[in-house]
Write a protein that holds these residues in place. Structure first.
Motif, PDB file in Angstrom:
ATOM      1  N   SER A 153       0.832  -1.209   0.000  1.00  0.00           N
ATOM      2  CA  SER A 153       0.000   0.000   0.000  1.00  0.00           C
ATOM      3  C   SER A 153       0.865   1.257   0.000  1.00  0.00           C
ATOM      4  O   SER A 153       0.578   2.232  -0.719  1.00  0.00           O
ATOM      5  N   GLN A 154       1.950   1.234   0.765  1.00  0.00           N
ATOM      6  CA  GLN A 154       2.858   2.382   0.804  1.00  0.00           C
ATOM      7  C   GLN A 154       3.528   2.605  -0.550  1.00  0.00           C
ATOM      8  O   GLN A 154       3.666   3.745  -1.010  1.00  0.00           O
ATOM      9  N   GLU A 155       3.971   1.525  -1.183  1.00  0.00           N
ATOM     10  CA  GLU A 155       4.605   1.647  -2.501  1.00  0.00           C
ATOM     11  C   GLU A 155       3.620   2.208  -3.524  1.00  0.00           C
ATOM     12  O   GLU A 155       3.977   3.051  -4.353  1.00  0.00           O
ATOM     13  N   ILE A 156       2.382   1.719  -3.483  1.00  0.00           N
ATOM     14  CA  ILE A 156       1.356   2.207  -4.416  1.00  0.00           C
ATOM     15  C   ILE A 156       1.125   3.697  -4.201  1.00  0.00           C
ATOM     16  O   ILE A 156       1.064   4.479  -5.162  1.00  0.00           O
ATOM     17  N   ASP A 157       1.019   4.119  -2.948  1.00  0.00           N
ATOM     18  CA  ASP A 157       0.813   5.540  -2.642  1.00  0.00           C
ATOM     19  C   ASP A 157       1.937   6.389  -3.228  1.00  0.00           C
ATOM     20  O   ASP A 157       1.702   7.435  -3.844  1.00  0.00           O
ATOM     21  N   SER A 158       3.163   5.931  -3.027  1.00  0.00           N
ATOM     22  CA  SER A 158       4.321   6.691  -3.465  1.00  0.00           C
ATOM     23  C   SER A 158       4.346   6.840  -4.987  1.00  0.00           C
ATOM     24  O   SER A 158       4.550   7.939  -5.521  1.00  0.00           O
ATOM     25  N   ILE A 159       4.142   5.730  -5.695  1.00  0.00           N
ATOM     26  CA  ILE A 159       4.163   5.773  -7.166  1.00  0.00           C
ATOM     27  C   ILE A 159       2.964   6.546  -7.708  1.00  0.00           C
ATOM     28  O   ILE A 159       3.085   7.294  -8.687  1.00  0.00           O
ATOM     29  N   GLY A 213      -8.579   9.051 -16.403  1.00  0.00           N
ATOM     30  CA  GLY A 213      -8.986   8.770 -17.781  1.00  0.00           C
ATOM     31  C   GLY A 213      -7.842   8.603 -18.754  1.00  0.00           C
ATOM     32  O   GLY A 213      -8.036   8.080 -19.854  1.00  0.00           O
ATOM     33  N   ASP A 214      -6.619   9.039 -18.379  1.00  0.00           N
ATOM     34  CA  ASP A 214      -5.457   8.801 -19.236  1.00  0.00           C
ATOM     35  C   ASP A 214      -5.134   7.309 -19.276  1.00  0.00           C
ATOM     36  O   ASP A 214      -5.319   6.602 -18.281  1.00  0.00           O
ATOM     37  N   ILE A 215      -4.612   6.852 -20.411  1.00  0.00           N
ATOM     38  CA  ILE A 215      -4.221   5.441 -20.531  1.00  0.00           C
ATOM     39  C   ILE A 215      -2.704   5.324 -20.445  1.00  0.00           C
ATOM     40  O   ILE A 215      -1.965   6.068 -21.101  1.00  0.00           O
ATOM     41  N   VAL A 216      -2.264   4.382 -19.620  1.00  0.00           N
ATOM     42  CA  VAL A 216      -0.849   4.074 -19.454  1.00  0.00           C
ATOM     43  C   VAL A 216      -0.628   2.633 -19.911  1.00  0.00           C
ATOM     44  O   VAL A 216      -1.215   1.708 -19.342  1.00  0.00           O
ATOM     45  N   THR A 217       0.194   2.449 -20.923  1.00  0.00           N
ATOM     46  CA  THR A 217       0.516   1.094 -21.385  1.00  0.00           C
ATOM     47  C   THR A 217       1.644   0.519 -20.532  1.00  0.00           C
ATOM     48  O   THR A 217       2.637   1.193 -20.258  1.00  0.00           O
ATOM     49  N   LEU A 218       1.473  -0.720 -20.098  1.00  0.00           N
ATOM     50  CA  LEU A 218       2.496  -1.433 -19.330  1.00  0.00           C
ATOM     51  C   LEU A 218       3.138  -2.484 -20.234  1.00  0.00           C
ATOM     52  O   LEU A 218       2.464  -3.407 -20.683  1.00  0.00           O
ATOM     53  N   TYR A 219       4.412  -2.318 -20.488  1.00  0.00           N
ATOM     54  CA  TYR A 219       5.199  -3.290 -21.259  1.00  0.00           C
ATOM     55  C   TYR A 219       6.282  -3.756 -20.294  1.00  0.00           C
ATOM     56  O   TYR A 219       7.384  -3.241 -20.276  1.00  0.00           O
ATOM     57  N   MET A 220       5.900  -4.728 -19.464  1.00  0.00           N
ATOM     58  CA  MET A 220       6.685  -5.050 -18.273  1.00  0.00           C
ATOM     59  C   MET A 220       6.820  -6.560 -18.088  1.00  0.00           C
ATOM     60  O   MET A 220       5.913  -7.319 -18.432  1.00  0.00           O
ATOM     61  N   ALA A 275      -1.213   1.807  -8.798  1.00  0.00           N
ATOM     62  CA  ALA A 275      -0.964   3.246  -8.716  1.00  0.00           C
ATOM     63  C   ALA A 275      -1.745   3.993  -9.790  1.00  0.00           C
ATOM     64  O   ALA A 275      -2.309   5.075  -9.547  1.00  0.00           O
ATOM     65  N   ILE A 276      -1.789   3.429 -10.986  1.00  0.00           N
ATOM     66  CA  ILE A 276      -2.567   4.021 -12.084  1.00  0.00           C
ATOM     67  C   ILE A 276      -4.048   4.046 -11.716  1.00  0.00           C
ATOM     68  O   ILE A 276      -4.737   5.058 -11.874  1.00  0.00           O
ATOM     69  N   ALA A 277      -4.543   2.903 -11.212  1.00  0.00           N
ATOM     70  CA  ALA A 277      -5.962   2.811 -10.842  1.00  0.00           C
ATOM     71  C   ALA A 277      -6.300   3.745  -9.683  1.00  0.00           C
ATOM     72  O   ALA A 277      -7.407   4.295  -9.616  1.00  0.00           O
ATOM     73  N   LYS A 278      -5.370   3.935  -8.772  1.00  0.00           N
ATOM     74  CA  LYS A 278      -5.609   4.758  -7.580  1.00  0.00           C
ATOM     75  C   LYS A 278      -5.941   6.200  -7.946  1.00  0.00           C
ATOM     76  O   LYS A 278      -6.766   6.843  -7.296  1.00  0.00           O
ATOM     77  N   ILE A 279      -5.305   6.710  -9.017  1.00  0.00           N
ATOM     78  CA  ILE A 279      -5.542   8.102  -9.403  1.00  0.00           C
ATOM     79  C   ILE A 279      -6.627   8.225 -10.480  1.00  0.00           C
ATOM     80  O   ILE A 279      -6.850   9.306 -11.026  1.00  0.00           O
ATOM     81  N   GLY A 280      -7.282   7.100 -10.801  1.00  0.00           N
ATOM     82  CA  GLY A 280      -8.392   7.135 -11.751  1.00  0.00           C
ATOM     83  C   GLY A 280      -7.990   7.042 -13.202  1.00  0.00           C
ATOM     84  O   GLY A 280      -8.815   7.229 -14.098  1.00  0.00           O
ATOM     85  N   ALA A 281      -6.705   6.745 -13.453  1.00  0.00           N
ATOM     86  CA  ALA A 281      -6.256   6.514 -14.827  1.00  0.00           C
ATOM     87  C   ALA A 281      -6.494   5.047 -15.193  1.00  0.00           C
ATOM     88  O   ALA A 281      -6.998   4.263 -14.376  1.00  0.00           O
ATOM     89  N   ILE A 282      -6.125   4.668 -16.424  1.00  0.00           N
ATOM     90  CA  ILE A 282      -6.441   3.341 -16.955  1.00  0.00           C
ATOM     91  C   ILE A 282      -5.138   2.670 -17.368  1.00  0.00           C
ATOM     92  O   ILE A 282      -4.322   3.267 -18.063  1.00  0.00           O
ATOM     93  N   PHE A 283      -4.933   1.421 -16.942  1.00  0.00           N
ATOM     94  CA  PHE A 283      -3.741   0.704 -17.391  1.00  0.00           C
ATOM     95  C   PHE A 283      -4.093  -0.254 -18.529  1.00  0.00           C
ATOM     96  O   PHE A 283      -5.214  -0.762 -18.611  1.00  0.00           O
ATOM     97  N   SER A 284      -3.106  -0.456 -19.405  1.00  0.00           N
ATOM     98  CA  SER A 284      -3.299  -1.341 -20.559  1.00  0.00           C
ATOM     99  C   SER A 284      -2.066  -2.233 -20.677  1.00  0.00           C
ATOM    100  O   SER A 284      -1.028  -1.802 -21.177  1.00  0.00           O
TER     101      SER A 284
END
Length: 648
Positions: A122-128, A140-147, A159-168
């Motif tokens: 939870s702490q790591e997610i908050d920080s990122i 609403g912004d989309i962030v692509t994960l190539y990981m 972290a992306i979901a926490k701020i309301g953005a979208i991961f792909s």
């Protein structure tokens, strides 16, 4: 193809499961009655499901289901607000009994291990999340994960979901063009990648491929890079950002209260032709369906450890994350391969990390069978409660090998089939009924599943189309920016009926068997034939590791079969082996269904998660356009298959 049951739950076992306890709470003792109620009143069912999963709402929903836009576009949990980050991580981090429990256990290719408790995760997610917000990423912004499969991948998702953005998420083994195709389809603003990862003891670079993808993707403004290997990589000062730079020690960022239909994830699945399809999943969709299937159907409980051999670019990657963490279980992330450095790596992982629920594919088991059982006997696998299997149909021999040698005829194998657009399973094996090899003993509760013939009649004991007649939580909310394509793909054949594209048989005993994709089905002289029927006959031969069957045009029969087999020996009499295999097929299916040809190949074209791509084999053999092949791990084999037909 149906087999007699081999696993039977005792009454004591049944009563110990989450499913039984939940049914009992709802006033049911008989599973079949409960299942019928689950599809008779789907709004009631999913309302009870979210209560049982203890989903927390920032603002309670007013109505469970609204169908005013039709079956294609259901609205779930109307006017409710929640964020899945709270339900998967934050509520456990705030629980004094759970905060110090492991949430993520990661093992690298080289055996390195890292662990995150719910509190530290939870702490790591908050920080990122704070760092991403500071970099200008908006809801609403989309962030692509190539990981690769590293902890930062899961941290980034949350972290992306926490701020309301979208991961792909994109498959870590894709080349630049495949990644760019998905970035451009999504319109992603940011790419998160790694310098590389380890596979079979070697460094696999990612940053160079990521840079090439970005050069083809004008929407990307920033590239965030995790240092996994420490290798020197090209660096663009104008775009590239170190992951470590995101970490901030400022006050925790508030978790965004999202509407229940706010997109959480856009995940791309390969199309039969053309570009990939972007399944749109919401905060109250995919995670709840995944958590239900894992928790209530697979009996994942608090304190359990779920490990699925997968990649985050495949549906089972996010399933692992949400199916485990929403239920308060630990999840295992594995960077390496199941047979490196020795063929017992996967069994070592189970023993070392006390895995209770192991997810595999039939292809993985077929590949391990050739090494014998002595590698299994070296390990204490007593922690295992369930083995899950997905990705493709089974053949009886490898299923029984797994059941006898790993499960010791005691641990149930949950055959599980659904899809990226489903958020989990359509058919499964519930733990309250007997289980037979290769089959499914029930649709997943809440899934109104039928088998239709070409005239839209329900059929028993014969192959037909798998259809779903009512919506479910987790159903894709259309395709990203392509709803017309979504409607054409699933809803165009029979109106308000989801046609999934699988050929199945439901027998009179209540067991279901998937015989293949409906675009893989063979029609030999009017006889419908699932490829799995031919393939199972072939792999019965001790020299055949795996096989694939396709249908090709035939002037007499309309269509005839051609088979491809992978052999476990470099020295064999090709003519003699072919004759023996034809005899086996004749014995099982009759001489009228003998294939026109059997070819021996070094490998079959398949995706990283083990799906054999029969349509791609057929296209290569017939020298046709194979459509989207970006998900293939081994595209080079296609040229060899093409040449087989050309040089006959």
């Amino acid at each position: 193809m149906s087999q007699s049951p081999v696993w039977f739950p005792s009454e004591e076992y049944k009563k110990s499961t989450r499913m039984y306890k939940w049914m009992e709470k709802l006033g049911f003792e008989d599973y079949d009655s409960f299942f019928l109620q689950s599809i008779d009143d789907i709004a009631w069912f999913w309302e009870e499901a979210v209560k049982e999963l203890d989903i927390k709402w920032n603002k309670p929903y007013q109505k469970t289901l609204d169908l005013s836009n039709g079956l294609k576009y259901p609205k779930w949990f109307m006017n409710g607000k929640m964020n899945i980050v709270h339900n998967a991580v934050e509520k456990w981090a705030a629980d004094s009994k759970m905060r110090s429990q492991d949430a993520i256990v990661w093992e690298g290719d080289n055996g390195e291990v890292k662990k995150y408790t719910f509190a530290s995760l939870s702490q790591e997610i908050d920080s990122i999340a704070a760092g991403l917000s500071a970099k200008g990423i908006q809801p609403g912004d989309i962030v692509t994960l190539y990981m690769p499969m590293i902890p930062e991948t899961v941290i980034a998702m949350f972290a992306i979901a926490k701020i309301g953005a979208i991961f792909s998420p994109a498959f870590s083994g894709y080349g630049a063009e495949a990644v760019a195709t998905r970035i451009n389809a999504a319109g992603a603003k940011v790419l998160i990648t790694a310098d590389g990862f380890y596979r079979r003891g070697k460094v696999i670079s990612m940053k160079e491929e990521a840079d090439r993808a970005v050069s083809l993707s004008p929407s990307i403004e920033q590239v965030i890079v995790v240092r996994r290997t420490g290798a020197e990589v090209p660096w663009n000062q104008d775009k590239d950002v170190e992951w470590s730079e995101l970490k901030t020690k400022t006050a925790a960022i508030r978790t965004k209260e999202t509407d229940t239909d706010t997109p959480l994830m856009v995940i791309y699945t390969s199309g039969t032709t053309g570009k990939p399809k972007g399944a749109v999943h919401t905060h109250s969709g995919f995670p709840i369906k995944a958590a239900f299937d894992a928790g209530l159907c697979m009996d994942v409980c608090k304190g359990d450890t779920l490990f699925w051999v997968t990649d985050m670019g495949w549906m089972m990657g996010p399933f692992l994350v949400f199916g485990g963490l929403v239920n308060g279980a630990s999840i295992v992330l594995f960077e390496g391969t199941p047979d490196f450095p020795e063929p017992d790596r996967i069994w070592d992982l189970v023993e070392t990390h006390h895995v209770t629920h192991l997810g595999i594919s039939p292809t993985l088991i077929r590949s391990l069978m050739r090494h014998g059982t002595e590698w299994i006997e070296k390990h204490d696998l007593s922690s295992l409660k369930v083995i899950g299997s997905t990705g493709e149909p089974w053949n009886p021999e490898p299923w029984m090998w797994l059941f006898e040698n790993v499960c010791k005829k005691n641990v149930p194998i949950i055959n599980y089939s659904g899809g990226t657009e489903i958020s989990g399973g359509i058919l499964g094996n519930v733990l309250l009924k007997p289980i037979s090899p290769i089959t499914f003993n029930s649709p997943i509760p809440g899934m109104d599943v039928h088998v239709y013939d070409s005239e839209q009649n329900s059929v028993l004991n014969e192959v037909g189309e798998l259809v779903i007649l009512q919506p479910w939580v987790g159903m894709t909310n259309g395709f990203w920016k392509e709803n017309e394509r979504y409607e054409q793909t699933y809803w165009s054949r029979w109106g308000d009926t989801w046609v999934h594209g699988d050929w199945v048989i439901q027998d009179s005993e209540g067991f279901w068997t998937i015989t293949g994709r409906s675009d893989d089905i063979l029609n030999v002289a009017g006889k419908r034939l699932g490829p799995a029927e031919l393939e199972s006959a072939l792999v019965e031969h001790p020299m055949v590791i795996e096989a694939a069957a396709i249908g090709i045009p035939d002037s007499v029969k309309g269509e005839t079969a051609v088979c491809f087999a992978v052999i476990n020996s470099s020295s064999y009499d090709s003519a003699l082996l072919k004759q023996e295999l034809l005899q086996l097929i004749g014995k099982h299916l009759g001489k009228a269904l003998l294939p026109k040809e059997i070819y021996f190949v070094d490998e079959l074209p398949k995706t990283r998660n083990g799906k054999v791509m029969r349509r791609v084999i057929r296209a290569a053999y017939l020298n046709q356009n194979a459509g989207d092949i970006t998900s293939l791990e081994n595209p080079a084999i296609l040229e060899a298959i093409k040449n087989m037909n050309l040089t006959k």
